[in-house]
Scaffold this motif. Sequence first.
Motif, PDB file in Angstrom:
ATOM      1  N   ARG A   1       0.882  -1.167   0.000  1.00  0.00           N
ATOM      2  CA  ARG A   1       0.000   0.000   0.000  1.00  0.00           C
ATOM      3  C   ARG A   1       0.916   1.212   0.000  1.00  0.00           C
ATOM      4  O   ARG A   1       1.764   1.352   0.875  1.00  0.00           O
ATOM      5  CB  ARG A   1      -0.902  -0.014   1.235  1.00  0.00           C
TER       6      ARG A   1
ATOM      7  N   SER B   1      -0.044   7.165  -0.965  1.00  0.00           N
ATOM      8  CA  SER B   1      -1.287   7.800  -1.408  1.00  0.00           C
ATOM      9  C   SER B   1      -2.523   7.065  -0.876  1.00  0.00           C
ATOM     10  O   SER B   1      -3.642   7.557  -0.992  1.00  0.00           O
ATOM     11  CB  SER B   1      -1.338   7.796  -2.936  1.00  0.00           C
ATOM     12  N   GLY B   2      -2.326   5.861  -0.326  1.00  0.00           N
ATOM     13  CA  GLY B   2      -3.449   5.045   0.141  1.00  0.00           C
ATOM     14  C   GLY B   2      -3.856   4.002  -0.887  1.00  0.00           C
ATOM     15  O   GLY B   2      -4.673   3.125  -0.616  1.00  0.00           O
ATOM     16  N   LYS B   3      -3.310   4.117  -2.105  1.00  0.00           N
ATOM     17  CA  LYS B   3      -3.639   3.153  -3.158  1.00  0.00           C
ATOM     18  C   LYS B   3      -2.843   1.861  -2.953  1.00  0.00           C
ATOM     19  O   LYS B   3      -1.757   1.869  -2.374  1.00  0.00           O
ATOM     20  CB  LYS B   3      -3.323   3.744  -4.543  1.00  0.00           C
TER      21      LYS B   3
ATOM     22  N   PHE C   1      -5.307   1.581  -8.297  1.00  0.00           N
ATOM     23  CA  PHE C   1      -4.557   2.718  -8.832  1.00  0.00           C
ATOM     24  C   PHE C   1      -5.117   3.145 -10.194  1.00  0.00           C
ATOM     25  O   PHE C   1      -6.090   2.561 -10.695  1.00  0.00           O
ATOM     26  CB  PHE C   1      -3.078   2.337  -8.962  1.00  0.00           C
TER      27      PHE C   1
ATOM     28  N   GLY D   1      -1.378   7.568  -8.339  1.00  0.00           N
ATOM     29  CA  GLY D   1      -1.616   6.788  -7.120  1.00  0.00           C
ATOM     30  C   GLY D   1      -0.489   5.832  -6.810  1.00  0.00           C
ATOM     31  O   GLY D   1      -0.250   5.506  -5.655  1.00  0.00           O
TER      32      GLY D   1
ATOM     33  N   PHE E   1      -8.344  -2.142 -12.751  1.00  0.00           N
ATOM     34  CA  PHE E   1      -7.228  -3.009 -12.358  1.00  0.00           C
ATOM     35  C   PHE E   1      -7.540  -3.898 -11.143  1.00  0.00           C
ATOM     36  O   PHE E   1      -6.669  -4.616 -10.673  1.00  0.00           O
ATOM     37  CB  PHE E   1      -5.988  -2.152 -12.048  1.00  0.00           C
TER      38      PHE E   1
ATOM     39  N   GLY F   1      -9.615   3.389 -13.646  1.00  0.00           N
ATOM     40  CA  GLY F   1      -9.017   2.755 -12.478  1.00  0.00           C
ATOM     41  C   GLY F   1      -9.728   3.167 -11.203  1.00  0.00           C
ATOM     42  O   GLY F   1     -10.888   3.592 -11.217  1.00  0.00           O
ATOM     43  N   GLY F   2      -9.010   3.032 -10.081  1.00  0.00           N
ATOM     44  CA  GLY F   2      -9.599   3.407  -8.803  1.00  0.00           C
ATOM     45  C   GLY F   2     -10.257   2.225  -8.115  1.00  0.00           C
ATOM     46  O   GLY F   2     -10.036   1.070  -8.486  1.00  0.00           O
TER      47      GLY F   2
ATOM     48  N   ILE G   1      -6.067  11.569  -3.873  1.00  0.00           N
ATOM     49  CA  ILE G   1      -5.979  11.691  -5.317  1.00  0.00           C
ATOM     50  C   ILE G   1      -7.342  11.987  -5.947  1.00  0.00           C
ATOM     51  O   ILE G   1      -7.434  12.747  -6.926  1.00  0.00           O
ATOM     52  CB  ILE G   1      -5.404  10.355  -5.864  1.00  0.00           C
TER      53      ILE G   1
ATOM     54  N   ALA H   1      -4.514   3.261   6.893  1.00  0.00           N
ATOM     55  CA  ALA H   1      -3.947   4.348   6.077  1.00  0.00           C
ATOM     56  C   ALA H   1      -4.797   5.609   6.189  1.00  0.00           C
ATOM     57  O   ALA H   1      -4.290   6.723   6.136  1.00  0.00           O
ATOM     58  CB  ALA H   1      -3.843   3.911   4.617  1.00  0.00           C
ATOM     59  N   HIS H   2      -6.109   5.416   6.329  1.00  0.00           N
ATOM     60  CA  HIS H   2      -7.003   6.576   6.451  1.00  0.00           C
ATOM     61  C   HIS H   2      -7.285   6.912   7.921  1.00  0.00           C
ATOM     62  O   HIS H   2      -8.138   7.731   8.214  1.00  0.00           O
ATOM     63  CB  HIS H   2      -8.315   6.319   5.707  1.00  0.00           C
TER      64      HIS H   2
END
Lengths: 110, 249
Positions: free
Chosen positions: A24, A27-29, A51, A90, B49, B74-75, B128, B178-179
């Motif tokens: 990870r 960026s958190g991605k 990403f 990302g 992805f 993506g994402g 992002i 992470a958050h």
Amino acid sequence: MRRSIRAKLGITGDDMARIEASKRVKSGKSIKVEIEMENERIKDFIISGDFFAYPLEQFEELQREVLENGTAENITSIINEYKKKIEFTGINIQDIEDLILECLTKHHSI
Amino acid sequence: MWRLVINSGTAESNMALDEAMLIMKEKKTTPNTLRLYTFIPSAVTIGYFQKTNEVVDLDFAREEGISIVRRITGGGAVFHDEYGEITYSVTSTTDYFPSDVQESYREICTGLVYALKEFGVESKFEPINDVTVRGKKISGSAQIRRGHAILQHGTFMYNTDIPKLGRLFKVPKEKLIAHRVNTIFDRVTTLTREVGRTVTREEVIDALKRGFSKAFNSDIMIDRVLGEELDLAKTIEEKYKSQAWNYRR
């Protein structure tokens, strides 16, 4: 001992191994690389995660190139070839290279 | 002048129309377009992805009759709740927005920030690709560029069923760490939750229309989808219906 490590890595036969490495990024991605090795050749190769990368066609071509021709020795040059062709958000293309090399190192340390 | 399209459809037809609009835009045959749409029935879209079985609880989705479709963007995975979520898509030429991807996300997401402001809700774009309220995600976006055309689509959660969202997705512990949150409920919010009353779809559409108009510094006029776009979307839809596409990773 050797047998249990192989089992842990998902080895399904004498000469086959499925190895994965993931991370990870800041960026958190997330990004994950999975490689299936058969007789010292890459038989299957998948990059996955949340990403962004485009153009998609170039990304798919990178995957295909690694699948068809990738070895521990030439991964860096394959990745270099695509550095300017793919825009990542990302993650960094370096993350992909690092994870591929991590997988191949794991394979050779079995 | 931007075109505004408001419609709804299945996950497959919605994703096909966004892709068709991108392709048509690449050919320079269509106006810059803001599309506001709903998924009927509710559905999940996953990033290009992502591995389907790693991000979605497939058994729960099946039980709930929620289809899963892979995006060309993506994402991460998104829950498009028929009763509490509006998806937006922006299709334009790349020269309308900054060439820097991150800056273009920021500029487009400003439309969402302005829309939330109409409800008295302060929000901000968080790189992002998120818009957050009090540190909680209320919108996530994803962008793709093809030639000189850009497609950005994203979610706007006005009354999303968060417990259902929490059950649908397999959120890795590392992501929550992470958050800096403990559960998905600390990470996500809705407009209804923020204003303390039930917000309607119509109110949100009006606010989004004005918000994007302000952000793009342009009038936005409601118009129809062109026949050519619909024909192309119909062809593309087959891909989004296929297991080969949706489970390719």
